[in-house]
Design an enzyme around this catalytic site. Sequence first.
Site, PDB file in Angstrom:
ATOM      1  N   ASN A  20       6.819  -4.111   1.176  1.00 47.48           N
ATOM      2  CA  ASN A  20       5.883  -3.086   0.722  1.00 47.48           C
ATOM      3  C   ASN A  20       6.528  -1.709   0.670  1.00 47.48           C
ATOM      4  O   ASN A  20       6.386  -0.987  -0.322  1.00 47.48           O
ATOM      5  CB  ASN A  20       4.667  -3.070   1.663  1.00 47.48           C
ATOM      6  N   LYS A  47       4.238   5.702   0.666  1.00 47.58           N
ATOM      7  CA  LYS A  47       2.894   5.138   0.556  1.00 47.58           C
ATOM      8  C   LYS A  47       1.899   6.291   0.625  1.00 47.58           C
ATOM      9  O   LYS A  47       1.189   6.498   1.608  1.00 47.58           O
ATOM     10  CB  LYS A  47       2.639   4.120   1.664  1.00 47.58           C
ATOM     11  N   ASP A  67       0.645  -2.761   5.441  1.00 48.40           N
ATOM     12  CA  ASP A  67       0.128  -3.948   4.738  1.00 48.40           C
ATOM     13  C   ASP A  67       0.689  -5.265   5.266  1.00 48.40           C
ATOM     14  O   ASP A  67       0.888  -6.224   4.503  1.00 48.40           O
ATOM     15  CB  ASP A  67       0.407  -3.844   3.228  1.00 48.40           C
TER      16      ASP A  67
END
Length: 265
Positions: A24, A58, A226
Site C-alpha cells: 500500500n 497516504k 490498510d
Amino acid sequence: MESSALLFNQLKAADPFFLLAGPNVIESEEHIFRMAKHIKTIASKVGLPLVFKSSFDKANRTSSKSFRGPGMVEGLKILEKVKLAYDIPIVTDVHETIQCEAVGRVADIIQIPAFLCRQVMVNSAEKIRLAGNPNVMVCERGTMFGYNDLIVDPRNFEWMREANSPVVADITHALQQPAGRKLDGGGVASGGLRELIPCIARTAVAVGVDGIFMEVHDDPLNAPVDGPTQWPLRHLEELLEELVAIARVSKGKQQLNIDLTPFRD
C-alpha cells in the site's frame, strides 16, 4: 509519453490480464526492494505483465494519526531506484494536480484516487482524453454502502467498458471498511474483509476484466496502513495461478449475442 503509450498498448493486449501489485505505502527502501523482487518473480512465473505499485503519501487518511509514508520527494527517489533495479514499470497515486508533473517523470502510470474523481467513469475517462492523454484505464473499487462498507457490483465491470478503456478490478481496496476500526491510542483506521479477496478476484476475472489491482504485503498484520485488506505475499502465487486458470476458460471478454426471436421446436 511514447514509453507510456507503448506500455498502455502492451497492457491492453495482455492475455489473460495484467497485474498492478505492491504494498500500500512505501515503508522503507529496503522493504520496497524486497517486495518488488518477490512480486516480479511470482508475476513472471505465472505469466502476467506486472506494474509495481506503492504510494509515497497516504494523504487521504481519515485520521490525522495514520501513517502517511515518506512524502513525494523521498518516495519518488525510492520508486525510481526500484524501477531501474528490477526493470519494472511503476504506478503510484497523486493527491493534487501540482504533483502530476514530478510524479510523471518517474511513474509510468498515474493513479487518480477514487476520492478525487467523480464516480461516472465514462465522463472521467473522457476528461483525461480531452486534456491530451488517450491512455486511460478505469478501475472498479466498490461503492459506499452506509458509512463503513463497500459493495462490489459485478455489473459495473461490464458497464465500465462503455468508457472504451481497459477495465481494472481493485480486489483489495474494494473490501475496505473505511474508518471501520478504532485504534487503541485514539482515532480510526480502515478495517477490511481480507478473506473475501479471492471471491472478488474470481468474479472479476470470470467477467473478463483487463487488469487486476491488488495490494500485497509480507506481514499484513503489522502493515502500517490498510493491513486488513492487503493480501499475504506467501499466498500471492497460489491466488494468481487460480485466477489465470479461471480467466483461460471464461468467455467474459466476448460479447454474447442474445437472440430474442421466438424459439421454435
